[in-house]
Design a protein around this motif. Sequence first.
Motif, mmCIF file in Angstrom:
data_model
loop_
_atom_site.group_PDB
_atom_site.id
_atom_site.type_symbol
_atom_site.label_atom_id
_atom_site.label_comp_id
_atom_site.label_asym_id
_atom_site.label_seq_id
_atom_site.Cartn_x
_atom_site.Cartn_y
_atom_site.Cartn_z
ATOM 1 N N ALA A 9 -36.084 -24.171 15.115
ATOM 2 C CA ALA A 9 -36.644 -25.285 15.878
ATOM 3 C C ALA A 9 -37.309 -24.834 17.172
ATOM 4 O O ALA A 9 -37.693 -25.662 17.987
ATOM 5 C CB ALA A 9 -35.562 -26.320 16.173
ATOM 6 N N ASP A 10 -37.461 -23.529 17.342
ATOM 7 C CA ASP A 10 -38.184 -23.041 18.520
ATOM 8 C C ASP A 10 -39.680 -23.324 18.404
ATOM 9 O O ASP A 10 -40.386 -23.359 19.403
ATOM 10 C CB ASP A 10 -37.932 -21.546 18.749
ATOM 11 N N ASP A 11 -40.144 -23.585 17.184
ATOM 12 C CA ASP A 11 -41.521 -24.011 16.957
ATOM 13 C C ASP A 11 -41.591 -25.521 17.198
ATOM 14 O O ASP A 11 -40.878 -26.278 16.539
ATOM 15 C CB ASP A 11 -41.941 -23.675 15.523
ATOM 16 N N PRO A 12 -42.416 -25.979 18.146
ATOM 17 C CA PRO A 12 -42.466 -27.413 18.458
ATOM 18 C C PRO A 12 -42.764 -28.308 17.249
ATOM 19 O O PRO A 12 -42.208 -29.400 17.126
ATOM 20 C CB PRO A 12 -43.573 -27.520 19.510
ATOM 21 N N LYS A 13 -43.627 -27.841 16.352
ATOM 22 C CA LYS A 13 -43.940 -28.641 15.166
ATOM 23 C C LYS A 13 -42.712 -28.759 14.253
ATOM 24 O O LYS A 13 -42.423 -29.836 13.730
ATOM 25 C CB LYS A 13 -45.108 -28.037 14.394
ATOM 26 N N ALA A 14 -41.981 -27.671 14.075
ATOM 27 C CA ALA A 14 -40.768 -27.703 13.248
ATOM 28 C C ALA A 14 -39.735 -28.640 13.868
ATOM 29 O O ALA A 14 -39.087 -29.415 13.158
ATOM 30 C CB ALA A 14 -40.189 -26.302 13.082
ATOM 31 N N ALA A 15 -39.578 -28.587 15.177
ATOM 32 C CA ALA A 15 -38.633 -29.468 15.861
ATOM 33 C C ALA A 15 -39.039 -30.931 15.699
ATOM 34 O O ALA A 15 -38.196 -31.793 15.415
ATOM 35 C CB ALA A 15 -38.534 -29.098 17.336
ATOM 36 N N ALA A 16 -40.324 -31.212 15.855
ATOM 37 C CA ALA A 16 -40.820 -32.589 15.693
ATOM 38 C C ALA A 16 -40.622 -33.081 14.262
ATOM 39 O O ALA A 16 -40.252 -34.244 14.044
ATOM 40 C CB ALA A 16 -42.289 -32.669 16.087
ATOM 41 N N ASN A 17 -40.827 -32.201 13.287
ATOM 42 C CA ASN A 17 -40.615 -32.583 11.887
ATOM 43 C C ASN A 17 -39.154 -32.899 11.593
ATOM 44 O O ASN A 17 -38.848 -33.848 10.862
ATOM 45 C CB ASN A 17 -41.110 -31.484 10.944
ATOM 46 N N ARG A 18 -38.233 -32.132 12.167
ATOM 47 C CA ARG A 18 -36.798 -32.413 11.968
ATOM 48 C C ARG A 18 -36.432 -33.726 12.654
ATOM 49 O O ARG A 18 -35.655 -34.514 12.137
ATOM 50 C CB ARG A 18 -35.921 -31.293 12.525
ATOM 51 N N GLN A 19 -36.998 -33.973 13.841
ATOM 52 C CA GLN A 19 -36.742 -35.232 14.544
ATOM 53 C C GLN A 19 -37.227 -36.409 13.706
ATOM 54 O O GLN A 19 -36.521 -37.419 13.567
ATOM 55 C CB GLN A 19 -37.425 -35.224 15.906
ATOM 56 N N ILE A 61 -32.513 -46.220 14.506
ATOM 57 C CA ILE A 61 -32.384 -45.535 15.785
ATOM 58 C C ILE A 61 -33.779 -45.203 16.349
ATOM 59 O O ILE A 61 -34.685 -44.874 15.606
ATOM 60 C CB ILE A 61 -31.521 -44.273 15.594
ATOM 61 N N ASP A 62 -33.927 -45.307 17.661
ATOM 62 C CA ASP A 62 -35.175 -44.931 18.315
ATOM 63 C C ASP A 62 -35.328 -43.413 18.290
ATOM 64 O O ASP A 62 -34.347 -42.678 18.443
ATOM 65 C CB ASP A 62 -35.191 -45.389 19.778
ATOM 66 N N LYS A 63 -36.543 -42.971 18.126
ATOM 67 C CA LYS A 63 -36.835 -41.537 18.064
ATOM 68 C C LYS A 63 -36.318 -40.803 19.305
ATOM 69 O O LYS A 63 -35.892 -39.655 19.219
ATOM 70 C CB LYS A 63 -38.338 -41.345 17.906
ATOM 71 N N GLN A 64 -36.341 -41.470 20.450
ATOM 72 C CA GLN A 64 -35.879 -40.847 21.695
ATOM 73 C C GLN A 64 -34.384 -40.560 21.679
ATOM 74 O O GLN A 64 -33.887 -39.805 22.510
ATOM 75 C CB GLN A 64 -36.215 -41.739 22.905
ATOM 76 N N ARG A 65 -33.659 -41.143 20.743
ATOM 77 C CA ARG A 65 -32.217 -40.929 20.648
ATOM 78 C C ARG A 65 -31.867 -39.804 19.673
ATOM 79 O O ARG A 65 -30.704 -39.593 19.357
ATOM 80 C CB ARG A 65 -31.498 -42.195 20.267
ATOM 81 N N VAL A 66 -32.897 -39.126 19.188
ATOM 82 C CA VAL A 66 -32.707 -37.965 18.313
ATOM 83 C C VAL A 66 -33.285 -36.758 19.034
ATOM 84 O O VAL A 66 -34.499 -36.655 19.219
ATOM 85 C CB VAL A 66 -33.404 -38.158 16.947
ATOM 86 N N VAL A 67 -32.423 -35.858 19.455
ATOM 87 C CA VAL A 67 -32.836 -34.671 20.191
ATOM 88 C C VAL A 67 -32.708 -33.459 19.263
ATOM 89 O O VAL A 67 -31.670 -33.272 18.636
ATOM 90 C CB VAL A 67 -31.964 -34.461 21.436
ATOM 91 N N VAL A 68 -33.775 -32.683 19.187
ATOM 92 C CA VAL A 68 -33.767 -31.463 18.380
ATOM 93 C C VAL A 68 -34.148 -30.297 19.280
ATOM 94 O O VAL A 68 -35.177 -30.344 19.963
ATOM 95 C CB VAL A 68 -34.751 -31.556 17.196
ATOM 96 N N THR A 69 -33.310 -29.281 19.276
ATOM 97 C CA THR A 69 -33.576 -28.085 20.065
ATOM 98 C C THR A 69 -33.248 -26.868 19.226
ATOM 99 O O THR A 69 -32.635 -26.958 18.169
ATOM 100 C CB THR A 69 -32.770 -28.115 21.376
ATOM 101 N N THR A 70 -33.653 -25.718 19.717
ATOM 102 C CA THR A 70 -33.402 -24.465 19.015
ATOM 103 C C THR A 70 -32.030 -23.903 19.366
ATOM 104 O O THR A 70 -31.472 -24.210 20.426
ATOM 105 C CB THR A 70 -34.489 -23.424 19.340
ATOM 106 N N ASP A 71 -31.523 -23.063 18.485
ATOM 107 C CA ASP A 71 -30.268 -22.377 18.779
ATOM 108 C C ASP A 71 -30.526 -21.007 19.406
ATOM 109 O O ASP A 71 -29.593 -20.293 19.730
ATOM 110 C CB ASP A 71 -29.405 -22.259 17.519
ATOM 111 N N ALA A 72 -31.796 -20.648 19.570
ATOM 112 C CA ALA A 72 -32.133 -19.363 20.172
ATOM 113 C C ALA A 72 -31.849 -19.374 21.665
ATOM 114 O O ALA A 72 -32.082 -20.364 22.338
ATOM 115 C CB ALA A 72 -33.604 -19.037 19.935
ATOM 116 N N ALA A 73 -31.363 -18.272 22.155
ATOM 117 C CA ALA A 73 -31.019 -18.166 23.566
ATOM 118 C C ALA A 73 -32.236 -18.054 24.442
ATOM 119 O O ALA A 73 -33.292 -17.712 24.094
ATOM 120 C CB ALA A 73 -30.120 -16.953 23.809
#
Length: 110
Positions: A78-88, A98-110
């Motif tokens: 999910a470090d790729d913004p498009k991949a994160a948006a697709n998962r959201q 649920i509103d989209k703003q209530r779904v947060v997607v982030t990467t597990d990379a440090a």
Amino acid sequence: MVGVVVGVDGGGTKTVAIVYSPIEKKVLGRATAGASNVNSVGDDAADQAIANAITNALKEAQMEHKQVAAVACCLAGADDPKAAANRQDAVTKLLSHIDKQRVVVTTDAA
């Protein structure tokens, strides 16, 4: 009504979802599904693994999808913004109330 919160940890080997009650201050359900790293398994398989993990954790908690108030996903790939948006988008589709703003997607990379 205050709903439950779902947390998802997704990677290259498995995806884990938990259902947490902020009122009871405890985990009500937990489930594991297949890999959800989009770079390894692709969009469809990643979305399916996340959906399976969430659905099965809710089932264990004896809760329905409509009782979810928010979702936080920490996902490999999910470090790729498009991949994160697709998962959201996929989680928002699964939990259509649920509103989209209530779904947060982030990467597990440090």
